[in-house]
Design an enzyme around this catalytic site. Structure first.
Site, PDB file in Angstrom:
ATOM      1  N   ARG A  81       0.822  -1.219   0.000  1.00  0.00           N
ATOM      2  CA  ARG A  81       0.000   0.000   0.000  1.00  0.00           C
ATOM      3  C   ARG A  81       0.854   1.267   0.000  1.00  0.00           C
ATOM      4  O   ARG A  81       0.394   2.352  -0.337  1.00  0.00           O
ATOM      5  CB  ARG A  81      -0.976  -0.011   1.185  1.00  0.00           C
ATOM      6  CG  ARG A  81      -2.003   1.098   1.115  1.00  0.00           C
ATOM      7  CD  ARG A  81      -3.241   0.957   2.014  1.00  0.00           C
ATOM      8  NE  ARG A  81      -3.176  -0.062   3.008  1.00  0.00           N
ATOM      9  CZ  ARG A  81      -2.621   0.074   4.221  1.00  0.00           C
ATOM     10  NH1 ARG A  81      -2.081   1.225   4.566  1.00  0.00           N
ATOM     11  NH2 ARG A  81      -2.610  -0.934   5.065  1.00  0.00           N
ATOM     12  N   TYR A 134     -16.451  17.012 -15.731  1.00  0.00           N
ATOM     13  CA  TYR A 134     -16.814  15.613 -15.563  1.00  0.00           C
ATOM     14  C   TYR A 134     -17.887  15.519 -14.467  1.00  0.00           C
ATOM     15  O   TYR A 134     -17.735  16.079 -13.388  1.00  0.00           O
ATOM     16  CB  TYR A 134     -15.565  14.814 -15.180  1.00  0.00           C
ATOM     17  CG  TYR A 134     -15.713  13.331 -15.338  1.00  0.00           C
ATOM     18  CD1 TYR A 134     -15.816  12.753 -16.599  1.00  0.00           C
ATOM     19  CD2 TYR A 134     -15.761  12.505 -14.225  1.00  0.00           C
ATOM     20  CE1 TYR A 134     -15.962  11.391 -16.752  1.00  0.00           C
ATOM     21  CE2 TYR A 134     -15.900  11.131 -14.372  1.00  0.00           C
ATOM     22  CZ  TYR A 134     -16.004  10.588 -15.637  1.00  0.00           C
ATOM     23  OH  TYR A 134     -16.148   9.236 -15.781  1.00  0.00           O
ATOM     24  N   ASP A 206      -7.395  19.219 -14.380  1.00  0.00           N
ATOM     25  CA  ASP A 206      -7.622  17.870 -14.902  1.00  0.00           C
ATOM     26  C   ASP A 206      -7.363  17.970 -16.408  1.00  0.00           C
ATOM     27  O   ASP A 206      -8.163  18.526 -17.155  1.00  0.00           O
ATOM     28  CB  ASP A 206      -9.063  17.439 -14.598  1.00  0.00           C
ATOM     29  CG  ASP A 206      -9.416  16.071 -15.184  1.00  0.00           C
ATOM     30  OD1 ASP A 206      -8.746  15.631 -16.144  1.00  0.00           O
ATOM     31  OD2 ASP A 206     -10.379  15.457 -14.698  1.00  0.00           O
ATOM     32  N   LYS A 231      -7.725   7.001 -20.103  1.00  0.00           N
ATOM     33  CA  LYS A 231      -8.007   7.549 -21.425  1.00  0.00           C
ATOM     34  C   LYS A 231      -6.738   7.545 -22.289  1.00  0.00           C
ATOM     35  O   LYS A 231      -6.231   6.490 -22.593  1.00  0.00           O
ATOM     36  CB  LYS A 231      -8.606   8.953 -21.264  1.00  0.00           C
ATOM     37  CG  LYS A 231      -9.676   9.052 -20.141  1.00  0.00           C
ATOM     38  CD  LYS A 231     -10.970   8.350 -20.463  1.00  0.00           C
ATOM     39  CE  LYS A 231     -11.947   8.253 -19.300  1.00  0.00           C
ATOM     40  NZ  LYS A 231     -12.270   9.479 -18.605  1.00  0.00           N
TER      41      LYS A 231
HETATM   42  C1  PLP Z   1     -12.861   9.766 -17.367  1.00  0.00           C
HETATM   43  C2  PLP Z   1     -12.566  11.042 -16.689  1.00  0.00           C
HETATM   44  C3  PLP Z   1     -12.414  11.104 -15.302  1.00  0.00           C
HETATM   45  C4  PLP Z   1     -12.599   9.898 -14.429  1.00  0.00           C
HETATM   46  O1  PLP Z   1     -11.601   8.952 -14.654  1.00  0.00           O
HETATM   47  P1  PLP Z   1     -11.829   7.362 -14.441  1.00  0.00           P
HETATM   48  O2  PLP Z   1     -10.507   6.806 -14.845  1.00  0.00           O
HETATM   49  O3  PLP Z   1     -12.971   6.961 -15.301  1.00  0.00           O
HETATM   50  O4  PLP Z   1     -12.133   7.186 -13.003  1.00  0.00           O
HETATM   51  C5  PLP Z   1     -12.091  12.327 -14.735  1.00  0.00           C
HETATM   52  N1  PLP Z   1     -11.935  13.439 -15.478  1.00  0.00           N
HETATM   53  C6  PLP Z   1     -12.089  13.412 -16.826  1.00  0.00           C
HETATM   54  C7  PLP Z   1     -11.914  14.673 -17.600  1.00  0.00           C
HETATM   55  C8  PLP Z   1     -12.413  12.217 -17.472  1.00  0.00           C
HETATM   56  O5  PLP Z   1     -12.569  12.204 -18.784  1.00  0.00           O
END
Ligand code: PLP
Length: 420
Positions: A81, A134, A206, A231
């Site tokens: 962890r 998001y 983000d 992504k």
């Molecule tokens: C998909 C996404 C998230 C969340 O990520 P996960 O890997 O699905 O938990 C957060 N911010 C943005 C801009 C996203 O496209």
């Protein structure tokens, strides 16, 4: 003379900043290490815990952890962890790519968002976020954080007056995506950082939709960059991961809270992420080019009402995007032109159903093209009116371009649009 020349060449080499693709493949070239068994690839340390040779070894580790006395101990781990060598190797590569000191991986993008906000926001504080974002991030801020007496304010992206007006005495963080989802708004990062610093507020971006190939928020003075590595960074629609990148002290503090909150990535997922990262620059370059062509094609088609793509002059943030991004990303958002006698939701659905290449699926950034109607995916439980109130039109389509040939994707759109 020759010797002198040789020295200058090697000096120039030492000062050279490697390009994106070199960094994506190698991380920091000068930090290259010999892996166990001389393996070229990073070995997967599939272990829950780590052993100590004897009690003296354990004591030396504990002393080093407390006082930082023995740097050789920095490389070893105590328990799964708290760290894993495979995961650390991928974190170093991500830090290099984002121009950050250090990085911390999480088991998903949302784990990165929620862990970072929980760790950085004291009870009774205030957070500002941009409203085109998001959906789960918005829910976490408005619903979950309220339980800790943490207030949130939403401001429209690009409205610096509203942003500055929203700052209160207890504001600790400004969080935004850039590009945002689904309208691909681009924040002027220099302006954001200037306003935030004036009020001693930290900034988080983000940057999932941009990737470090297109934009590096840390270079603009942003404090922390977050990605859903599910992504583009992993790029193959085959794993979940998240990452935070920033300055050493901040990442260390986040690592401490991760050890407590417990959301850690599996070493096998980290290995797959590193494998995906090696082709990041190639994939993103292809996706940038295809998306720009697709966006221009859609904008010229009478069956399309409007296109949102930061690479098009028609996008409200085209100027900012050109100034601070190297590419405009692989997502194209558009609305389908209404047809008399048919609900706009259904016209958009018919277009999507007529397409052969993209899969109907949530997510983006992988090699396969994905398409979705936000009204039927993330916002299904809302009524048309409720969706309209937060700017989600029924005829809106989000097209996340993969790495298929641009000519095929456009020909597919052409045949599908001809059926409307
Ligand atoms: C998909 C996404 C998230 C969340 O990520 P996960 O890997 O699905 O938990 C957060 N911010 C943005 C801009 C996203 O496209």
């Amino acid at each position: 003379m020759l010797q002198q020349l040789a020295r200058t060449e090697s000096e120039a080499w030492a000062e050279r900043d490697p390009g994106d693709s070199t960094q994506a493949v190698h991380g920091r070239v000068e930090e290259r290490k010999t892996n166990a068994g001389h393996a070229l690839t990073t070995p997967i340390a599939q272990t829950a815990t780590y052993t100590f040779a004897d009690t003296a070894d354990l004591r030396a580790f504990m002393e080093a952890k407390l006082w930082g006395s023995d740097p050789s101990m920095k490389e070893r781990q105590e328990y799964g962890r708290y760290g894993n060598p495979t995961v650390r190797a991928v974190e170093r590569r991500l830090a290099t790519l984002e121009h950050g000191d250090a990085a911390l991986l999480y088991p998903s993008g949302m784990a990165a968002v929620t862990n970072v906000l929980l760790a950085m926001l004291p009870a009774g504080s205030h957070i500002i976020f941009t409203d085109d974002c998001y959906r789960r991030t918005r829910q976490f801020c408005t619903n979950f954080l309220r339980r800790f007496n943490i207030e949130s304010s939403q401001v429209p992206p690009g409205d610096s007056t509203a942003l500055e007006a929203a700052i209160q005495d207890n504001t600790r963080l400004i969080v935004s995506e850039s590009p945002t989802n689904p309208y691909l708004r681009i924040l002027d990062l220099e302006q954001l950082v200037t306003i935030a610093r004036r009020h001693r507020v930290k900034t988080i971006i983000d940057a999932t939709f941009a990737t470090p190939i297109n934009q590096r928020p840390l270079d603009f003075g942003v404090d922390l960059v977050i990605h859903s590595a599910t992504k583009y960074l992993s790029g193959h629609n085959d794993l979940m991961a998240g990452v935070a990148v920033g300055e050493k002290g901040l990442i260390h503090a986040l690592r401490q809270s991760q050890g407590m909150l417990g959301g850690v990535i599996d070493p096998h997922a980290a290995y797959l992420l590193e494998r995906g990262l090696k082709t990041l620059a190639l994939r993103v370059d292809r996706q940038n080019r295809t998306a720009l062509q697709v966006a221009a094609y859609l904008e010229s088609h009478p069956g399309i009402e409007r296109v949102w793509y930061p690479g098009l002059p028609s996008h409200p943030d085209h100027g900012v995007a050109r100034a601070q991004m190297a590419g405009f990303g692989g997502v194209v958002t558009f609305s389908v032109a209404p047809i008399t006698g048919e609900a706009p939701l259904d016209t958009a659905s018919r277009l999507i159903d007529a397409l052969a290449i993209p899969y109907i699926a949530a997510s983006l950034g992988g090699v396969e093209s994905l398409i979705e109607q936000p009204a039927l995916m993330s916002y299904y439980e809302l009524s048309t009116e409720e969706r309209a109130a937060i700017g989600i039109r029924d005829n809106l389509v989000r097209f996340a371009i993969g790495i298929e040939d641009a000519g095929d994707i456009i020909a597919d759109l052409q045949q599908a649009l001809s059926q409307l």
